[in-house]
Scaffold this motif. Structure first.
Motif, PDB file in Angstrom:
ATOM      1  N   UNK A 124      -0.270   2.550  -2.321  1.00  0.00           N
ATOM      2  CA  UNK A 124      -1.335   1.588  -2.636  1.00  0.00           C
ATOM      3  C   UNK A 124      -0.680   0.351  -3.258  1.00  0.00           C
ATOM      4  N   UNK A 125      -1.489  -0.663  -3.530  1.00  0.00           N
ATOM      5  CA  UNK A 125      -0.967  -1.873  -4.182  1.00  0.00           C
ATOM      6  C   UNK A 125       0.223  -2.449  -3.411  1.00  0.00           C
ATOM      7  N   UNK A 126       0.052  -2.522  -2.064  1.00  0.00           N
ATOM      8  CA  UNK A 126       1.124  -3.039  -1.199  1.00  0.00           C
ATOM      9  C   UNK A 126       2.420  -2.259  -1.367  1.00  0.00           C
ATOM     10  N   UNK A 127       2.262  -0.953  -1.536  1.00  0.00           N
ATOM     11  CA  UNK A 127       3.408  -0.041  -1.659  1.00  0.00           C
ATOM     12  C   UNK A 127       4.263  -0.311  -2.890  1.00  0.00           C
ATOM     13  N   UNK A 128       3.639  -0.877  -3.902  1.00  0.00           N
ATOM     14  CA  UNK A 128       4.329  -1.151  -5.159  1.00  0.00           C
ATOM     15  C   UNK A 128       3.725  -0.311  -6.286  1.00  0.00           C
ATOM     16  N   UNK A 172       2.819  -1.785 -15.318  1.00  0.00           N
ATOM     17  CA  UNK A 172       2.676  -1.719 -13.859  1.00  0.00           C
ATOM     18  C   UNK A 172       3.747  -0.822 -13.246  1.00  0.00           C
ATOM     19  N   UNK A 173       3.855   0.391 -13.750  1.00  0.00           N
ATOM     20  CA  UNK A 173       4.921   1.279 -13.275  1.00  0.00           C
ATOM     21  C   UNK A 173       4.423   2.669 -12.897  1.00  0.00           C
ATOM     22  N   UNK A 174       3.113   2.809 -12.679  1.00  0.00           N
ATOM     23  CA  UNK A 174       2.575   4.106 -12.251  1.00  0.00           C
ATOM     24  C   UNK A 174       2.841   4.302 -10.765  1.00  0.00           C
ATOM     25  N   UNK A 175       3.054   5.557 -10.380  1.00  0.00           N
ATOM     26  CA  UNK A 175       3.351   5.842  -8.981  1.00  0.00           C
ATOM     27  C   UNK A 175       3.026   7.304  -8.688  1.00  0.00           C
TER      28      UNK A 175
END
Length: 266
Positions: free
Chosen positions: A139-143, A169-172
């Motif tokens: 998601x989020x443009x693969x970021x 902004x580092x959740x994955x």
């Protein structure tokens, strides 16, 4: 009074008028600038800190129910230690749930080890390299994406949360399940920021110090005995972090079954 004196007095009066006008304009401009600045500045307080406890007590707290509601999804983590059923909160943590469900359908989590386990804290997985250094976002443009915080979700025992690097902004893909079963209410400095039912839940375990820093996107509704079993594994020191959290014989995810799916708007 001669003509010269009149001219001097008129000049002084003009200067006084200009100075007074200038001061008025200065103070008005500063006041408006201050108002504009305060209205455009982001409010950095959390929802919980701006609500009274009475208002917080009126909130629906989905983690406290084992029933899967119409606006929730459900998955089963099949592990070498047993099954763990988790309900997910797509309305409250949409990026986290969408990323998790998409990866689960792709088989991403198959053979992921619980590479980091700390008894009376949590168990962590979600990295196919099983080292804690890998993660994936679809998601989020693969970021990696933003931490999603809700005053309806907390890191109580059984909470499923996304790991991150400490940056917003580092959740994955990496996630952990809060396992601690000890009373943690003594570690909450300001109880007024919590709904009473969540305070009651923290008396039975969890980790309140994680609140506000990690996305809670699910809750274990069956299989906490399996979580406890995984957490109690024999561990050795991680050579990179120096933390005693690397299982000697790690349990792993053998599959993820979607028991109740959720459709996201494109």
């Amino acid at each position: 009074m001669n003509k010269k004196t009149k001219i001097i007095i008129a000049a002084i009066a003009a200067v006084v008028v200009v100075v007074v006008a200038g001061l008025l304009i200065f103070f008005l401009t500063r006041s408006n600038s201050s108002n504009d600045s305060s209205s455009s500045s982001p409010d950095r307080t959390t929802e919980s800190s701006t609500m009274s406890q009475a208002d917080l007590n009126k909130l629906d707290l989905p983690q406290l129910s084992n029933t899967v509601a119409s606006d929730e999804a459900e998955v089963r983590l099949e592990t070498t230690a047993g099954n763990i059923d988790i309900k997910l909160f797509p309305k409250l943590a949409p990026l986290a749930v969408q990323n998790f469900l998409t990866l689960a359908k792709q088989g991403y989590y198959k053979d992921n080890e619980f590479f980091r386990v700390i008894n009376n804290f949590m168990i962590q997985t979600g990295d196919p390299s099983n080292t804690g250094t890998g993660s994936t976002s679809v998601v989020n443009d693969n970021q990696p994406f933003s931490t999603e915080i809700s005053n309806r979700l907390y890191n109580i025992r059984g909470a499923v949360s996304l790991a991150n690097t400490g940056q917003p902004d580092s959740s994955s893909s990496q996630f952990f399940i809060v396992q601690n079963s000890q009373n943690m209410t003594g570690q909450i400095s300001d109880t007024s920021k919590y709904p009473q039912k969540i305070l009651d839940a923290y008396a039975h375990g969890g980790y309140p110090s994680l609140d506000g820093g990690y996305t809670v996107f699910g809750q274990v509704i069956s299989g906490m005995d399996i979580v406890d079993k995984i957490a109690s594994a024999q561990v050795q020191t991680n050579s990179q972090s120096g933390e005693a959290s690397s299982p000697v014989h790690p349990e792993k995810i053998t599959g993820v079954t979607i028991l109740k799916d959720w459709k996201f708007k494109k």
